[in-house]
Write a protein that holds these residues in place. Structure first.
Motif, PDB file in Angstrom:
ATOM      1  N   GLY A   1       0.786  -1.228   0.000  1.00  0.00           N
ATOM      2  CA  GLY A   1       0.000   0.000   0.000  1.00  0.00           C
ATOM      3  C   GLY A   1       0.815   1.273   0.000  1.00  0.00           C
ATOM      4  O   GLY A   1       0.284   2.346   0.319  1.00  0.00           O
ATOM      5  N   ALA A   2       2.088   1.208  -0.380  1.00  0.00           N
ATOM      6  CA  ALA A   2       2.940   2.394  -0.327  1.00  0.00           C
ATOM      7  C   ALA A   2       2.494   3.451  -1.329  1.00  0.00           C
ATOM      8  O   ALA A   2       2.114   3.146  -2.463  1.00  0.00           O
ATOM      9  CB  ALA A   2       4.393   2.012  -0.593  1.00  0.00           C
ATOM     10  N   ASP A   3       2.568   4.692  -0.904  1.00  0.00           N
ATOM     11  CA  ASP A   3       2.360   5.842  -1.789  1.00  0.00           C
ATOM     12  C   ASP A   3       3.686   6.351  -2.346  1.00  0.00           C
ATOM     13  O   ASP A   3       3.702   7.004  -3.390  1.00  0.00           O
ATOM     14  CB  ASP A   3       1.693   6.996  -1.022  1.00  0.00           C
ATOM     15  CG  ASP A   3       0.432   6.563  -0.307  1.00  0.00           C
ATOM     16  OD1 ASP A   3      -0.528   6.195  -1.000  1.00  0.00           O
ATOM     17  OD2 ASP A   3       0.405   6.605   0.939  1.00  0.00           O
ATOM     18  N   VAL A   4       4.767   6.063  -1.630  1.00  0.00           N
ATOM     19  CA  VAL A   4       6.091   6.583  -1.973  1.00  0.00           C
ATOM     20  C   VAL A   4       7.115   5.475  -1.750  1.00  0.00           C
ATOM     21  O   VAL A   4       7.058   4.759  -0.744  1.00  0.00           O
ATOM     22  CB  VAL A   4       6.455   7.798  -1.087  1.00  0.00           C
ATOM     23  CG1 VAL A   4       7.879   8.281  -1.367  1.00  0.00           C
ATOM     24  CG2 VAL A   4       5.458   8.929  -1.284  1.00  0.00           C
ATOM     25  N   VAL A   5       8.062   5.359  -2.692  1.00  0.00           N
ATOM     26  CA  VAL A   5       9.214   4.482  -2.520  1.00  0.00           C
ATOM     27  C   VAL A   5      10.463   5.353  -2.577  1.00  0.00           C
ATOM     28  O   VAL A   5      10.639   6.119  -3.529  1.00  0.00           O
ATOM     29  CB  VAL A   5       9.290   3.384  -3.592  1.00  0.00           C
ATOM     30  CG1 VAL A   5      10.531   2.509  -3.361  1.00  0.00           C
ATOM     31  CG2 VAL A   5       8.032   2.530  -3.584  1.00  0.00           C
ATOM     32  N   VAL A   6      11.299   5.244  -1.559  1.00  0.00           N
ATOM     33  CA  VAL A   6      12.527   6.027  -1.483  1.00  0.00           C
ATOM     34  C   VAL A   6      13.712   5.082  -1.592  1.00  0.00           C
ATOM     35  O   VAL A   6      13.931   4.241  -0.710  1.00  0.00           O
ATOM     36  CB  VAL A   6      12.610   6.824  -0.165  1.00  0.00           C
ATOM     37  CG1 VAL A   6      13.893   7.662  -0.128  1.00  0.00           C
ATOM     38  CG2 VAL A   6      11.387   7.723   0.004  1.00  0.00           C
ATOM     39  N   PHE A   7      14.475   5.207  -2.686  1.00  0.00           N
ATOM     40  CA  PHE A   7      15.714   4.453  -2.863  1.00  0.00           C
ATOM     41  C   PHE A   7      16.881   5.315  -2.413  1.00  0.00           C
ATOM     42  O   PHE A   7      16.900   6.529  -2.634  1.00  0.00           O
ATOM     43  CB  PHE A   7      15.921   4.091  -4.337  1.00  0.00           C
ATOM     44  CG  PHE A   7      14.951   3.094  -4.892  1.00  0.00           C
ATOM     45  CD1 PHE A   7      15.134   1.738  -4.676  1.00  0.00           C
ATOM     46  CD2 PHE A   7      13.850   3.515  -5.636  1.00  0.00           C
ATOM     47  CE1 PHE A   7      14.242   0.809  -5.199  1.00  0.00           C
ATOM     48  CE2 PHE A   7      12.962   2.601  -6.158  1.00  0.00           C
ATOM     49  CZ  PHE A   7      13.150   1.241  -5.936  1.00  0.00           C
ATOM     50  N   SER A   8      17.876   4.682  -1.815  1.00  0.00           N
ATOM     51  CA  SER A   8      19.140   5.364  -1.559  1.00  0.00           C
ATOM     52  C   SER A   8      20.249   4.584  -2.239  1.00  0.00           C
ATOM     53  O   SER A   8      20.327   3.363  -2.119  1.00  0.00           O
ATOM     54  CB  SER A   8      19.422   5.493  -0.064  1.00  0.00           C
ATOM     55  OG  SER A   8      19.594   4.230   0.534  1.00  0.00           O
ATOM     56  N   GLY A   9      21.090   5.309  -2.984  1.00  0.00           N
ATOM     57  CA  GLY A   9      22.165   4.687  -3.741  1.00  0.00           C
ATOM     58  C   GLY A   9      21.684   4.237  -5.112  1.00  0.00           C
ATOM     59  O   GLY A   9      20.485   4.163  -5.407  1.00  0.00           O
ATOM     60  N   GLY A  10      22.633   3.980  -5.976  1.00  0.00           N
ATOM     61  CA  GLY A  10      22.305   3.449  -7.301  1.00  0.00           C
ATOM     62  C   GLY A  10      21.812   4.472  -8.292  1.00  0.00           C
ATOM     63  O   GLY A  10      21.151   4.112  -9.273  1.00  0.00           O
ATOM     64  N   VAL A  11      22.114   5.777  -8.066  1.00  0.00           N
ATOM     65  CA  VAL A  11      21.583   6.800  -8.962  1.00  0.00           C
ATOM     66  C   VAL A  11      22.672   7.666  -9.576  1.00  0.00           C
ATOM     67  O   VAL A  11      22.375   8.625 -10.280  1.00  0.00           O
ATOM     68  CB  VAL A  11      20.584   7.716  -8.213  1.00  0.00           C
ATOM     69  CG1 VAL A  11      19.395   6.918  -7.716  1.00  0.00           C
ATOM     70  CG2 VAL A  11      21.256   8.449  -7.052  1.00  0.00           C
ATOM     71  N   SER A  12      23.939   7.320  -9.355  1.00  0.00           N
ATOM     72  CA  SER A  12      25.021   8.193  -9.798  1.00  0.00           C
ATOM     73  C   SER A  12      25.550   7.735 -11.156  1.00  0.00           C
ATOM     74  O   SER A  12      24.794   7.199 -11.976  1.00  0.00           O
ATOM     75  CB  SER A  12      26.130   8.226  -8.740  1.00  0.00           C
ATOM     76  OG  SER A  12      27.058   9.245  -9.026  1.00  0.00           O
TER      77      SER A  12
END
Length: 394
Positions: free
Chosen positions: A239-250
């Motif tokens: 039921g998440a409205d938001v997913v926050v990833f950290s790392g893997g975006v550079s």
């Protein structure tokens, strides 16, 4: 590169407020009102005493006959003739015939006096003295709390006092937090060569909860495979409205979020330090996706600038930011011509008339001591001790 304001605007443009729900006012604290609250009753609901004392008709010092005893909650309205008084407690209805209330301390013997008579030694200042008139605080139909405001304890009390028992608020945003990196192990687990404790999910989940969100998933994925997509599927199932990833975006070779979610997210370089690499997107189901840098301080700063405002916008909050103050720097700081810098600082409050912002020790340990972020705008001239900066308070 793009500006911070442009990236935030793109995020907020994608936000659609959550559906409202009805809640008992006692269970609404921390939620955002979606409709204005108007008083259901006059407050006070009747003329009442503001003091413990005696309701009187006569305004001159005199010895008066006590004809009634009126505690809070009574429905009595005794007749009072000239020379009469009624002992009355704070909050009790003032008799229709009374002109004022005389506090106990303005009588000869105060509360210790007899129940049959009282001697007034200090005259009330005039008609209406120590009387709270009906509706003098709020009239039925008056606005008590506007929509878009978060229900604090004080606001909940005001709403309840105005006779309203149920309010319409936003539910909490549901957030999934996903750390990326094959080097990550659970905090406290043995560390092999090349491995580090996973801390970002703990940090970001805590920031989400402090922002009023409900964390429905906290996990990590490796640098290879389709872990981010599986994490999104699990988040949406929860039921998440938001997913926050950290790392893997550079720009590295193993940027798993960037390599696997290019069809769902846009990846930009933002004119900020720390936190230049940023990702943002939305799934077909409408779930917001944030890609934050992997460095813990960079991830936390990015959360503050982009994720937190989005969570508040989802709730319909009119105030998306935090409070900020202008504070003098305790030490100089090097300016960067092409980027705005967000500097974690601790505030020295020993002199109330002149707070000082002191940059904390670099790294996660120093970051834990920070009271907020000093905003250093782009420029060619370095800042020196005593220069004023805007500090966003945590």
């Amino acid at each position: 590169m793009i500006d911070v304001a442009d990236h935030l605007a793109a995020v907020l443009d994608a936000v659609e407020p959550l559906d409202p729900e009805s809640r008992d006012v006692a269970a609404a604290r921390g939620r955002v009102l979606r409709h204005p609250v108007r008083a259901a009753v006059d407050v006070p609901a009747f003329d009442c005493s503001a003091m413990d004392g005696f309701a009187v008709r006569d305004l001159a010092p005199a010895t008066l006959r006590v004809v009634a005893d009126l505690p809070a909650g009574t429905d009595l309205d005794p007749r009072m003739d000239a020379g009469d008084a009624a002992r009355i407690m704070t909050g009790a209805p003032v008799p229709t015939d009374a002109l004022a209330v005389v506090p106990f301390e303005d009588t000869a013997r105060g509360l210790a006096g007899g129940v049959e008579s009282v001697t007034i030694v200090v005259s009330p200042r005039g008609p209406g003295a120590h009387v709270r008139r009906r509706g003098s605080d709020v009239r039925a139909g008056d606005l008590v709390v506007a929509d878009g405001l978060r229900v604090t304890a004080a606001r909940a009390g005001a709403i309840a006092a105005s006779g309203v028992g149920t309010v319409t608020v936003s539910r909490a945003a549901r957030v999934a937090v996903v750390s990326t990196g094959s080097e990550l192990v659970a905090p406290g687990a043995p560390l092999a060569r090349g491995r580090i404790p996973e801390s970002n999910s703990v940090l970001l989940a805590g920031l989400a909860e402090e922002a009023g969100a409900e964390v429905v998933l906290r996990t990590s994925v490796g640098d290879e495979g389709d872990g981010p997509r599986r994490a999104i599927a699990a988040a949406e199932a929860a039921g998440a409205d938001v997913v926050v990833f950290s790392g893997g975006v550079s720009a590295g070779a193993y940027e798993v979020v960037k390599n696997t979610l290019g069809d769902l997210m846009r990846f930009d370089r933002v004119r900020m330090q720390p936190g230049k690499p940023q990702g943002f997107g939305r799934t077909p189901e409408g779930t917001l996706l944030f890609g934050l840098p992997g460095n813990p301080v960079s991830a936390a700063v990015s959360f503050e600038l982009f994720v937190r405002p989005a969570l508040r916008a989802l709730e319909g909050d009119v105030d998306l930011g935090r409070a900020a103050v202008r504070v003098a720097l305790a030490a100089g700081w090097r300016a960067r011509p092409e980027r705005v810098q967000y500097v974690p600082v601790a505030l020295d409050r020993r002199d109330p008339s002149r707070w000082l912002a002191r940059p904390v020790e670099r790294g996660t340990r120093g970051f834990g001591d920070a009271d907020g972020l000093a905003v250093v705008p782009p420029g060619e001239t370095d800042l020196v001790a005593g220069d004023l900066v805007s500090v966003t308070l945590w």
